[in-house]
Every structure is written in C-alpha cells, then in structure tokens.
Design a protein around this motif. Structure first.
Motif, PDB file in Angstrom:
ATOM      1  N   VAL A 144      22.195  13.425  66.203  1.00  0.00           N
ATOM      2  CA  VAL A 144      22.541  14.702  65.581  1.00  0.00           C
ATOM      3  C   VAL A 144      21.697  15.768  66.266  1.00  0.00           C
ATOM      4  CG1 VAL A 144      22.604  16.052  63.451  1.00  0.00           C
ATOM      5  CG2 VAL A 144      23.030  13.573  63.380  1.00  0.00           C
ATOM      6  N   THR A 145      22.338  16.754  66.870  1.00  0.00           N
ATOM      7  CA  THR A 145      21.584  17.755  67.619  1.00  0.00           C
ATOM      8  C   THR A 145      22.149  19.150  67.413  1.00  0.00           C
ATOM      9  OG1 THR A 145      20.720  18.340  69.816  1.00  0.00           O
ATOM     10  CG2 THR A 145      22.966  17.458  69.730  1.00  0.00           C
ATOM     11  N   ASN A 146      21.290  20.136  67.515  1.00  0.00           N
ATOM     12  CA  ASN A 146      21.718  21.533  67.505  1.00  0.00           C
ATOM     13  C   ASN A 146      21.581  22.148  68.891  1.00  0.00           C
ATOM     14  OD1 ASN A 146      18.832  21.576  67.418  1.00  0.00           O
ATOM     15  ND2 ASN A 146      18.889  23.693  66.706  1.00  0.00           N
ATOM     16  N   ALA A 147      21.435  21.296  69.921  1.00  0.00           N
ATOM     17  CA  ALA A 147      21.255  21.769  71.290  1.00  0.00           C
ATOM     18  C   ALA A 147      22.505  21.485  72.116  1.00  0.00           C
ATOM     19  CB  ALA A 147      20.036  21.098  71.931  1.00  0.00           C
ATOM     20  N   THR A 165      25.677  20.347  65.369  1.00  0.00           N
ATOM     21  CA  THR A 165      25.741  21.323  64.281  1.00  0.00           C
ATOM     22  C   THR A 165      26.536  22.537  64.743  1.00  0.00           C
ATOM     23  OG1 THR A 165      23.784  22.597  64.946  1.00  0.00           O
ATOM     24  CG2 THR A 165      23.411  20.628  63.601  1.00  0.00           C
ATOM     25  N   GLY A 166      26.991  23.317  63.809  1.00  0.00           N
ATOM     26  CA  GLY A 166      27.545  24.616  64.149  1.00  0.00           C
ATOM     27  C   GLY A 166      26.418  25.601  64.389  1.00  0.00           C
ATOM     28  N   GLY A 167      26.754  26.865  64.409  1.00  0.00           N
ATOM     29  CA  GLY A 167      25.718  27.872  64.547  1.00  0.00           C
ATOM     30  C   GLY A 167      25.937  28.810  65.710  1.00  0.00           C
ATOM     31  N   VAL A 168      25.022  29.740  65.841  1.00  0.00           N
ATOM     32  CA  VAL A 168      25.042  30.732  66.912  1.00  0.00           C
ATOM     33  C   VAL A 168      24.149  30.242  68.041  1.00  0.00           C
ATOM     34  CG1 VAL A 168      24.524  33.123  67.523  1.00  0.00           C
ATOM     35  CG2 VAL A 168      25.436  32.585  65.251  1.00  0.00           C
ATOM     36  N   ALA A 169      24.690  30.185  69.251  1.00  0.00           N
ATOM     37  CA  ALA A 169      23.936  29.667  70.394  1.00  0.00           C
ATOM     38  C   ALA A 169      22.893  30.677  70.844  1.00  0.00           C
ATOM     39  CB  ALA A 169      24.882  29.341  71.541  1.00  0.00           C
ATOM     40  N   ARG A 170      21.679  30.196  71.008  1.00  0.00           N
ATOM     41  CA  ARG A 170      20.588  31.041  71.486  1.00  0.00           C
ATOM     42  C   ARG A 170      20.425  30.829  72.984  1.00  0.00           C
ATOM     43  NH1 ARG A 170      14.776  31.165  71.483  1.00  0.00           N
ATOM     44  NH2 ARG A 170      14.258  33.378  71.436  1.00  0.00           N
ATOM     45  N   LEU A 180      25.446  28.351  59.785  1.00  0.00           N
ATOM     46  CA  LEU A 180      26.388  27.288  60.131  1.00  0.00           C
ATOM     47  C   LEU A 180      25.662  26.017  60.544  1.00  0.00           C
ATOM     48  CD1 LEU A 180      29.054  29.336  62.128  1.00  0.00           C
ATOM     49  CD2 LEU A 180      29.265  28.406  59.821  1.00  0.00           C
ATOM     50  N   ALA A 181      24.515  26.166  61.193  1.00  0.00           N
ATOM     51  CA  ALA A 181      23.722  24.993  61.589  1.00  0.00           C
ATOM     52  C   ALA A 181      23.053  24.361  60.375  1.00  0.00           C
ATOM     53  CB  ALA A 181      22.680  25.395  62.630  1.00  0.00           C
ATOM     54  N   THR A 182      22.492  25.178  59.507  1.00  0.00           N
ATOM     55  CA  THR A 182      21.810  24.626  58.332  1.00  0.00           C
ATOM     56  C   THR A 182      22.801  23.929  57.408  1.00  0.00           C
ATOM     57  OG1 THR A 182      21.998  26.733  57.143  1.00  0.00           O
ATOM     58  CG2 THR A 182      19.994  26.371  58.405  1.00  0.00           C
ATOM     59  N   GLY A 183      24.043  24.432  57.350  1.00  0.00           N
ATOM     60  CA  GLY A 183      25.043  23.810  56.483  1.00  0.00           C
ATOM     61  C   GLY A 183      25.308  22.364  56.845  1.00  0.00           C
ATOM     62  N   VAL A 184      25.352  22.049  58.140  1.00  0.00           N
ATOM     63  CA  VAL A 184      25.566  20.671  58.589  1.00  0.00           C
ATOM     64  C   VAL A 184      24.326  19.826  58.321  1.00  0.00           C
ATOM     65  CG1 VAL A 184      25.930  19.199  60.621  1.00  0.00           C
ATOM     66  CG2 VAL A 184      27.308  21.272  60.302  1.00  0.00           C
ATOM     67  N   LEU A 185      23.166  20.333  58.689  1.00  0.00           N
ATOM     68  CA  LEU A 185      21.943  19.533  58.562  1.00  0.00           C
ATOM     69  C   LEU A 185      21.619  19.188  57.116  1.00  0.00           C
ATOM     70  CD1 LEU A 185      19.612  21.167  61.254  1.00  0.00           C
ATOM     71  CD2 LEU A 185      20.620  18.881  61.297  1.00  0.00           C
ATOM     72  N   ALA A 214      12.594  27.704  64.492  1.00  0.00           N
ATOM     73  CA  ALA A 214      11.625  27.040  63.618  1.00  0.00           C
ATOM     74  C   ALA A 214      12.273  26.628  62.302  1.00  0.00           C
ATOM     75  CB  ALA A 214      10.433  27.961  63.367  1.00  0.00           C
ATOM     76  N   SER A 215      13.130  27.494  61.765  1.00  0.00           N
ATOM     77  CA  SER A 215      13.792  27.198  60.488  1.00  0.00           C
ATOM     78  C   SER A 215      14.706  25.980  60.601  1.00  0.00           C
ATOM     79  CB  SER A 215      14.588  28.420  60.039  1.00  0.00           C
ATOM     80  OG  SER A 215      15.301  28.148  58.857  1.00  0.00           O
ATOM     81  N   ILE A 216      15.503  25.927  61.664  1.00  0.00           N
ATOM     82  CA  ILE A 216      16.401  24.790  61.871  1.00  0.00           C
ATOM     83  C   ILE A 216      15.602  23.515  62.122  1.00  0.00           C
ATOM     84  CG2 ILE A 216      18.144  23.804  63.423  1.00  0.00           C
ATOM     85  CD1 ILE A 216      19.217  25.925  61.537  1.00  0.00           C
ATOM     86  N   ASN A 217      14.562  23.613  62.920  1.00  0.00           N
ATOM     87  CA  ASN A 217      13.745  22.439  63.219  1.00  0.00           C
ATOM     88  C   ASN A 217      13.039  21.923  61.969  1.00  0.00           C
ATOM     89  OD1 ASN A 217      14.559  22.876  65.850  1.00  0.00           O
ATOM     90  ND2 ASN A 217      12.661  23.868  66.468  1.00  0.00           N
ATOM     91  N   HIS A 218      12.616  22.842  61.118  1.00  0.00           N
ATOM     92  CA  HIS A 218      11.985  22.452  59.849  1.00  0.00           C
ATOM     93  C   HIS A 218      12.965  21.671  58.988  1.00  0.00           C
ATOM     94  CE1 HIS A 218       9.604  22.718  56.173  1.00  0.00           C
ATOM     95  NE2 HIS A 218      10.695  23.169  55.563  1.00  0.00           N
ATOM     96  N   LEU A 219      14.199  22.158  58.919  1.00  0.00           N
ATOM     97  CA  LEU A 219      15.215  21.463  58.127  1.00  0.00           C
ATOM     98  C   LEU A 219      15.519  20.093  58.708  1.00  0.00           C
ATOM     99  CD1 LEU A 219      17.273  21.394  55.846  1.00  0.00           C
ATOM    100  CD2 LEU A 219      18.844  22.703  57.303  1.00  0.00           C
ATOM    101  N   MET A 220      15.633  20.008  60.040  1.00  0.00           N
ATOM    102  CA  MET A 220      15.899  18.719  60.674  1.00  0.00           C
ATOM    103  C   MET A 220      14.780  17.722  60.371  1.00  0.00           C
ATOM    104  SD  MET A 220      16.587  17.839  64.718  1.00  0.00           S
ATOM    105  CE  MET A 220      18.158  18.703  64.774  1.00  0.00           C
ATOM    106  N   ALA A 221      13.538  18.174  60.460  1.00  0.00           N
ATOM    107  CA  ALA A 221      12.405  17.297  60.152  1.00  0.00           C
ATOM    108  C   ALA A 221      12.446  16.849  58.693  1.00  0.00           C
ATOM    109  CB  ALA A 221      11.091  18.016  60.451  1.00  0.00           C
ATOM    110  N   GLY A 222      12.849  17.763  57.807  1.00  0.00           N
ATOM    111  CA  GLY A 222      12.894  17.437  56.389  1.00  0.00           C
ATOM    112  C   GLY A 222      13.982  16.447  56.018  1.00  0.00           C
TER     113      GLY A 222
END
Length: 277
Positions: A144-147, A165-170, A180-185, A214-222
């Motif tokens: 599962v990746t957001n990259a 995940t979904g989301g806005v690409a940085r 959109l990314a947090t919704g999947v995770l 940082a927010s997405i990574n925190h959620l993934m770790a959690g």
C-alpha cells in the motif's frame, strides 16, 4: 548498412546523468552555505566557471535558487529537494538500507511504503525478491503506497499486489497527499509500515519537511502493527518542520553501517531496535 549519424545515445545518457549529479552537488553546497560563488563552485566540482553559470541559470529557471551577479543564493533556510535531485545522495547506503528493509517482509504481509529515495530502494528490493516470486501463482505480498513512482516500480511485478491511495500528487516527492489519500489509509490495516523520513531525533521523533506528507505518513504508521523507519546516517539527530511520529511509535530504526556510533547509541538507549545495513 547506413553509418550512424549523430551523437552516441550512450554518451548522451552519460552526459545527462553527470549533469543531474552536478546539479545535485550544487544544491547541496548551496544548502550548506546559503550563498555560492561561481568560482567557488567551479573549484569544488572541478568544472569550468562557464559550466557552473549554465547550471545555475538552469536551476534558477526551475526555481531551485536565486541567481546573483556572481553566483546564487538559497531560497530559504531548509531545503526540500525534489526526489530527482536526491537520488544520488548517499545512494550506496540507501540501497543497503532498502535491501535490509525488504528482508523484513514475509510472504502474505500487507506493507505500507511512503515516498522517498530510501523507500524506493526498498520497493525495488521487494520486487526483486526471488522467494516472493516463487511463493505461488497469485500475489505474495500487498504493498500500500501513496508514492506514484513506487507504484510504477511494483505494478509490473506479478507477485506484488499494489494498492495506491488517492490524493493530490506532490511534485517534490511524487507522494499523494490530502483527504483522498487519508480516506483510503483509514480503511486499511497494515502488518508493517516502512517509513522514509527527512530527519529523526530522539526528542522530536521522525519528521518531514512538508506538513502534508508528515500527516499522511503519520496515518500510515498508525495503521501498522509494526513501524520501521528507514534513514541513512545523515538524517540521525536532525529535525525537520513537521513531526511524523514520536520515537515511542517506532519499532525499528534501519540505518547504514557508517552512521555515527554515538547517534546510534542514543536511539538504542531510547528503546528502539536499531539495525545497521
């Protein structure tokens, strides 16, 4: 047979790679000094001042620095270099760390991978695992990746089920961020999360330059039963803008064998399992 006309493609590719490595070196020098003179950079990199001027002009066009009459100045205090410029930094160490992280993955696992150069190396090593390829007809591991770049690396691997995940690409990191990314995770459970960071400190924990990442990574770790932070020695004892997670939320710190012994000891004394690759 018609004779070859034009430049040798291999020579052109070598020139392209050398240019990117030189740009990376220039940005590293600028990050350390805050200001860079053309003659100074030419001596440091062993190239002509004319080459440095062209490089600085191109980096200024990419808004990576501000050109001055005799050189360039940095845009800000902290540098969050785009992923394409980070690739050559500590590359051997990152490859060893990535390979060690991949060895922690067992068949049947669901593993989270965030973006970054070290996690990209981990993804490549997972994709190359011959034992996972022979585990059966279906996927042997779920990633599962957001990259976006990691998904691109793994989607062609039949033994890997890739969930993006979904989301806005940085553009800086190819990471997908936002609601959109947090919704999947929030709806997945992970056996392990392999988290790349910009810095890790005993007091602040793991951190990133960008608050959205940082927010997405925190959620993934959690969402993971086990959290493995991958960070080469240059990131130990440092802090970045936004915290990903506290040290107590990390199970394993995977770093390189050349990391400072005192820094490694600090993390071990704080209760982390430290693995050096």
């Amino acid at each position: 047979m018609q004779p070859f006309v034009g430049n040798d493609p291999l020579t052109e590719w070598g020139t392209f790679v050398a240019r990117y490595e030189r740009w990376n070196a220039l940005l590293e020098l600028l990050a350390g000094e805050g200001r860079l003179e053309v003659e100074q950079a030419a001596r440091a990199l062993g190239v002509s001042p004319a080459t440095i001027r062209r490089d600085l002009d191109e980096l200024a066009r990419q808004q990576m620095l501000t050109r001055t009459r005799g050189g360039a100045v940095a845009h800000g205090v902290s540098y969050d270099l785009p992923l394409r410029y980070k690739t050559a930094r500590h590359a051997p160490e990152k490859q060893r760390i990535g390979a060690a992280a991949a060895r922690l993955v067992e068949p049947g696992m669901i593993v989270g991978l965030n973006g970054g150069t070290t996690t990209t190396e981990a993804a490549r090593a997972i994709g190359a695992r011959s034992d996972l390829r022979s585990a059966g007809a279906g996927p042997a591991v779920t990633i599962v990746t957001n990259a976006l770049n990691i998904a691109n690396e793994l989607v062609v691997r039949p033994h890997v089920k890739t969930v993006v995940t979904g989301g806005v690409a940085r553009p800086q990191s190819y990471e997908l961020i936002g609601p959109l990314a947090t919704g999947v995770l929030r709806d997945v459970s992970l056996d392990m999360a392999i988290i790349g960071v910009d810095a890790i400190d005993v007091e602040q924990g793991a951190s990133a330059h960008h608050e959205g990442e940082a927010s997405i990574n925190h959620l993934m770790a959690g969402r993971a039963r086990r959290v493995v932070v991958v960070a080469d020695g240059s990131k130990l004892g440092r802090r970045a803008f936004a915290r990903i997670c506290a040290l107590g939320e990390i199970d394993v710190l995977l770093t390189d064998g050349g990391a400072d012994d005192a820094r490694v000891a600090e993390f071990a004394e704080a209760g982390l399992r430290v693995i050096q690759a």
